[in-house]
Design an enzyme around this catalytic site. Sequence first.
Site, PDB file in Angstrom:
ATOM      1  N   LYS A  52      58.901  53.207  60.968  1.00 53.47           N
ATOM      2  CA  LYS A  52      59.100  54.278  62.088  1.00 53.47           C
ATOM      3  C   LYS A  52      59.163  53.639  63.555  1.00 53.47           C
ATOM      4  O   LYS A  52      59.744  54.051  64.173  1.00 53.47           O
ATOM      5  CB  LYS A  52      57.677  55.003  62.127  1.00 53.47           C
ATOM      6  CG  LYS A  52      57.630  56.103  60.622  1.00 53.47           C
ATOM      7  CD  LYS A  52      56.230  56.615  60.426  1.00 53.47           C
ATOM      8  CE  LYS A  52      56.195  57.415  59.211  1.00 53.47           C
ATOM      9  NZ  LYS A  52      54.983  58.175  58.934  1.00 53.47           N
ATOM     10  N   GLN A  96      48.935  57.564  60.252  1.00 53.73           N
ATOM     11  CA  GLN A  96      49.132  57.451  58.835  1.00 53.73           C
ATOM     12  C   GLN A  96      48.372  57.940  57.948  1.00 53.73           C
ATOM     13  O   GLN A  96      47.231  57.427  57.995  1.00 53.73           O
ATOM     14  CB  GLN A  96      49.844  55.957  58.723  1.00 53.73           C
ATOM     15  CG  GLN A  96      50.627  55.811  57.628  1.00 53.73           C
ATOM     16  CD  GLN A  96      51.823  56.491  57.481  1.00 53.73           C
ATOM     17  OE1 GLN A  96      52.648  56.850  58.388  1.00 53.73           O
ATOM     18  NE2 GLN A  96      52.347  56.703  56.204  1.00 53.73           N
ATOM     19  N   ASP A 119      53.977  65.074  63.599  1.00 49.95           N
ATOM     20  CA  ASP A 119      53.750  65.045  62.033  1.00 49.95           C
ATOM     21  C   ASP A 119      53.766  66.618  61.522  1.00 49.95           C
ATOM     22  O   ASP A 119      54.036  66.859  60.337  1.00 49.95           O
ATOM     23  CB  ASP A 119      52.746  64.333  61.576  1.00 49.95           C
ATOM     24  CG  ASP A 119      52.871  63.139  60.883  1.00 49.95           C
ATOM     25  OD1 ASP A 119      54.095  63.078  60.496  1.00 49.95           O
ATOM     26  OD2 ASP A 119      51.995  62.209  60.933  1.00 49.95           O
TER      27      ASP A 119
HETATM   28  N1  GUN Z   1      51.911  59.623  54.543  1.00 46.42           N
HETATM   29  C1  GUN Z   1      52.846  59.935  53.538  1.00 46.42           C
HETATM   30  N2  GUN Z   1      53.771  60.685  54.313  1.00 46.42           N
HETATM   31  C2  GUN Z   1      53.462  60.682  55.870  1.00 46.42           C
HETATM   32  C3  GUN Z   1      53.757  61.450  56.777  1.00 46.42           C
HETATM   33  O1  GUN Z   1      54.787  62.106  56.608  1.00 46.42           O
HETATM   34  N3  GUN Z   1      52.971  61.328  57.699  1.00 46.42           N
HETATM   35  C4  GUN Z   1      51.829  60.608  57.915  1.00 46.42           C
HETATM   36  N4  GUN Z   1      51.386  60.512  59.004  1.00 46.42           N
HETATM   37  N5  GUN Z   1      51.439  59.955  56.801  1.00 46.42           N
HETATM   38  C5  GUN Z   1      52.093  60.160  55.795  1.00 46.42           C
END
Ligand code: GUN
Length: 292
Positions: A52, A96, A119
């Site tokens: 990311k 995350q 998110d």
């Molecule tokens: N863990 C798995 N997918 C995601 C996501 O799209 N965002 C976040 N913050 N954690 C995740």
Amino acid sequence: MTILDGNKVSSDIKLEIAKQVEAIIERGEKVPHLAAVLVGTDGASMTYVNSKVKDCKMVGFGSTLIDLPEETTEEKLLEIIHELNTDKDIDGFIVQLPLPKHIDEQKVLMAINPDKDVDGFHPMNVGRMTLDLPTFISATPFGILELLERYNVETSGKHVVVIGRSHIVGRPMSILMSQKRNAGNATVTVAHSRTRNLAEITKQADIIIAALGIPEFLTGDMVKEGVTVIDVGITRVPDDTKKRGYRLAGDVHFDSVSPKSEYITPVPGGVGPMTRAMLLKNTLLARERHIL
Ligand code: GUN
């Protein structure tokens, strides 16, 4: 059979975003800035977060990685979230998931300023999404909609079967695809671990979204000819023949399902890169909203 190429579409989207960043710079405005918070050392989470941050650099966004030890307290994490909520330089941020067991995930997500919740996990944004109001749509469902749209996959009036009811994918996906929208207007069935006679249901599906997290669960005998299959799964399966010791497996048994499919996403290279691109899109959106 057409492969829904997430690598290609996500590259297109990133190029589009990079052009928008150039325009922002020409106007003398601040570029979008995404922060990512990682707690602990889970291998997959570290990979995702690093990707990311790399994506941000690629399109010209600012980025900040906040890397915290496993033993970080909930209180400390909430303090950091408060700082990010009030930092004018940060347009959006993500925490995350999953978080270590001693931290209450819902409490953390609820502490995020909904205007910076790129998110789309905050209850306010989930609520807005369910009510068709402007919001941040979570990156994975947003990416699936975008992929279906860019390949002109017809969804209106079709029977979509979503396998899985997670907060991140299954639940929002089932809502989004039933809404009056592009890549929507579908008749949706949500299947999950308590569903009986699943194969009978999936065999009636025009579109299947497999998001249950069980490697190669959906097999050719469970689908009808001409189905469209979106594979959201990405599990590390131990494999001694690979240098890194594992291979990535989706929820779909590609070799038996793909010959019967009109459209299908591969793993890797399907939904995964789309998720990354849509997080950038949400960050750009957050930046635009903060200017207004
Ligand atoms: N863990 C798995 N997918 C995601 C996501 O799209 N965002 C976040 N913050 N954690 C995740």
